[in-house]
Design a protein around this motif. Structure first.
Motif, PDB file in Angstrom:
ATOM      1  N   VAL A 274     -60.198  75.904  -8.675  1.00  0.00           N
ATOM      2  CA  VAL A 274     -58.980  75.562  -9.409  1.00  0.00           C
ATOM      3  C   VAL A 274     -57.717  75.750  -8.573  1.00  0.00           C
ATOM      4  N   ASP A 275     -56.895  74.725  -8.563  1.00  0.00           N
ATOM      5  CA  ASP A 275     -55.516  74.912  -8.077  1.00  0.00           C
ATOM      6  C   ASP A 275     -54.597  74.774  -9.286  1.00  0.00           C
ATOM      7  N   PRO A 276     -53.933  75.865  -9.705  1.00  0.00           N
ATOM      8  CA  PRO A 276     -53.137  75.789 -10.934  1.00  0.00           C
ATOM      9  C   PRO A 276     -51.968  74.817 -10.807  1.00  0.00           C
TER      10      PRO A 276
ATOM     11  N   GLY B 217     -56.088  71.215   7.018  1.00  0.00           N
ATOM     12  CA  GLY B 217     -55.596  72.537   6.639  1.00  0.00           C
ATOM     13  C   GLY B 217     -55.536  72.799   5.150  1.00  0.00           C
ATOM     14  N   CYS B 218     -56.193  71.976   4.332  1.00  0.00           N
ATOM     15  CA  CYS B 218     -56.143  72.309   2.901  1.00  0.00           C
ATOM     16  C   CYS B 218     -57.391  73.118   2.513  1.00  0.00           C
ATOM     17  N   TRP B 219     -57.463  73.485   1.260  1.00  0.00           N
ATOM     18  CA  TRP B 219     -58.465  74.431   0.787  1.00  0.00           C
ATOM     19  C   TRP B 219     -59.365  73.797  -0.269  1.00  0.00           C
TER      20      TRP B 219
ATOM     21  N   ASP C  35     -51.035  72.158  -7.834  1.00  0.00           N
ATOM     22  CA  ASP C  35     -51.176  71.581  -6.502  1.00  0.00           C
ATOM     23  C   ASP C  35     -49.950  70.700  -6.289  1.00  0.00           C
ATOM     24  N   GLY C  36     -49.143  71.094  -5.313  1.00  0.00           N
ATOM     25  CA  GLY C  36     -47.857  70.422  -5.119  1.00  0.00           C
ATOM     26  C   GLY C  36     -46.725  71.343  -5.544  1.00  0.00           C
ATOM     27  N   THR C  37     -46.875  72.624  -5.219  1.00  0.00           N
ATOM     28  CA  THR C  37     -45.865  73.613  -5.636  1.00  0.00           C
ATOM     29  C   THR C  37     -44.483  73.269  -5.069  1.00  0.00           C
ATOM     30  N   THR C  38     -44.448  72.744  -3.854  1.00  0.00           N
ATOM     31  CA  THR C  38     -43.146  72.391  -3.260  1.00  0.00           C
ATOM     32  C   THR C  38     -42.465  71.303  -4.088  1.00  0.00           C
TER      33      THR C  38
HETATM   34  C1  IPD Z   1     -50.739  72.242  -0.941  1.00  0.00           C
HETATM   35  C2  IPD Z   1     -50.463  70.794  -1.205  1.00  0.00           C
HETATM   36  C3  IPD Z   1     -49.994  70.122   0.064  1.00  0.00           C
HETATM   37  C4  IPD Z   1     -51.017  70.251   1.170  1.00  0.00           C
HETATM   38  C5  IPD Z   1     -51.412  71.691   1.390  1.00  0.00           C
HETATM   39  C6  IPD Z   1     -51.828  72.346   0.088  1.00  0.00           C
HETATM   40  P1  IPD Z   1     -50.209  73.870  -3.016  1.00  0.00           P
HETATM   41  O1  IPD Z   1     -51.183  72.887  -2.121  1.00  0.00           O
HETATM   42  O2  IPD Z   1     -51.632  70.161  -1.664  1.00  0.00           O
HETATM   43  O3  IPD Z   1     -49.791  68.757  -0.153  1.00  0.00           O
HETATM   44  O4  IPD Z   1     -50.475  69.736   2.345  1.00  0.00           O
HETATM   45  O5  IPD Z   1     -52.477  71.721   2.318  1.00  0.00           O
HETATM   46  O6  IPD Z   1     -52.139  73.698   0.329  1.00  0.00           O
HETATM   47  O7  IPD Z   1     -49.821  74.999  -2.121  1.00  0.00           O
HETATM   48  O8  IPD Z   1     -49.043  73.063  -3.441  1.00  0.00           O
HETATM   49  O9  IPD Z   1     -51.109  74.298  -4.108  1.00  0.00           O
END
Ligand code: IPD
Length: 298
Positions: free
Chosen positions: A87-89, A236-238, A91-94
């Motif tokens: 789960v990503d609560p 580099g994502c998870w 995704d796209g926090t920025t």
């Molecule tokens: C991030 C976003 C971003 C990607 C990073 C992620 P977050 O997730 O998906 O687009 O470039 O690799 O970690 O931190 O907003 O959940």
């Protein structure tokens, strides 16, 4: 034991809607913010609150399942073959803190290390991408998005297997992300790849149509699944960024390869991915062309 995937899918959708209401109600400029690895790796109180809501709902409904969430992840946590919610609560926090309406809740279920159910919900645009392994991918959204039906109605439409063949990188719209690492070899690799993708052929580049960044790995993958983008590459994502949307991509006929050359069958926690939209032909060739741009990768 046999899993009731339909019931899990329906539960994920209802939790995504509840979490979406929570995200819309939060005012990201007011809420406390913190950072993780550096000043661009941002976490808000809303990320943590949404994850707490999601994990309590899901573990109450499925107490025997495992749970991996971005905000409670600890190094060393390993994905096992147990059914695991990933789960990503937010995704796209920025995007969330800037009010840019491209962020989502990403709820995946992995079974035996395979993305098996995926729900990705962007509450700002009220777009819901869903899939169950083997049963196709769907997009449910308001009817004012140019699909059939009157205003205010919701349409759930299958994401068609894309009939248009891929024509190579120089005819592709490619999504990429800067991610949060801004120094070291990973940053240099990204910069080089982005430059080579865009440069003219005379200067040794691939001259793609252009680059895009949705600011959310899950939404990049969903856009590739929907055929709005041809390719997405990130190094580099998870697992929580990709698990849910991976299932959606695969069910829409898309191909998930590794972000490093030669990796045809990436794992959920490989961190580097290359996604290509569904097409009757040209997918593997496009992957190989992209890998050639990367060179040895890292
Ligand atoms: C991030 C976003 C971003 C990607 C990073 C992620 P977050 O997730 O998906 O687009 O470039 O690799 O970690 O931190 O907003 O959940």
């Amino acid at each position: 034991a046999d899993l009731n995937l339909q019931e899990i899918h329906d539960t994920l959708i209802s939790v995504a809607h509840e979490a979406g209401r929570m995200m819309l109600a939060a005012n990201p400029t007011d809420i406390a913010q913190g950072t993780k690895i550096n000043s661009v790796d941002i976490v808000t109180e809303a990320d943590k609150a949404v994850e707490a809501l999601v994990s309590s709902r899901l573990l109450k409904a499925y107490p025997n399942f495992a749970f991996i969430g971005e905000e409670t992840y600890k190094p060393g946590m390993k994905l096992t073959s147990t059914p695991t919610f990933i789960v990503d609560p937010i995704d796209g926090t920025t995007n969330f803190i800037h009010g840019f309406p491209s962020a989502c809740i990403s709820l995946g279920l992995a079974v035996d290390h395979t993305p098996t159910v995926g729900v990705v919900y962007n509450p700002w645009l009220d777009q819901l991408y869903t899939a169950i392994r083997g049963q196709g991918a769907f997009l449910t959204q308001g009817a004012n998005w140019g699909v059939e039906g009157g205003a205010g109605r919701k349409n759930k439409l299958p994401i068609a297997k894309n009939p248009a063949p891929l024509r190579g990188l120089d005819s592709s719209l490619v999504s990429i992300e800067w991610g949060s690492h801004r120094d070291g070899p990973n940053y240099e690799l990204k910069t080089e790849v982005f430059k080579k993708l865009c440069a003219s052929k005379e200067t040794g580049g691939a001259m793609v149509h252009s680059l895009r960044s949705m600011g959310s790995a899950a939404l990049n993958l969903c856009a590739v699944a929907a055929g709005q983008l041809d390719v997405y590459w990130e190094g580099g994502c998870w697992a929580w960024d990709v698990c849910a949307a991976w299932c959606i991509l695969a069910e829409a006929g898309g191909l998930m390869a590794g972000g490093n050359p030669g990796v045809w069958e990436p794992k959920i926690d490989d961190r580097k991915y290359l996604a290509v939209r569904g097409a009757p032909s040209g997918q593997k060739e496009l992957v190989q062309e992209f890998w050639a741009v990367i060179g040895d990768g890292q």
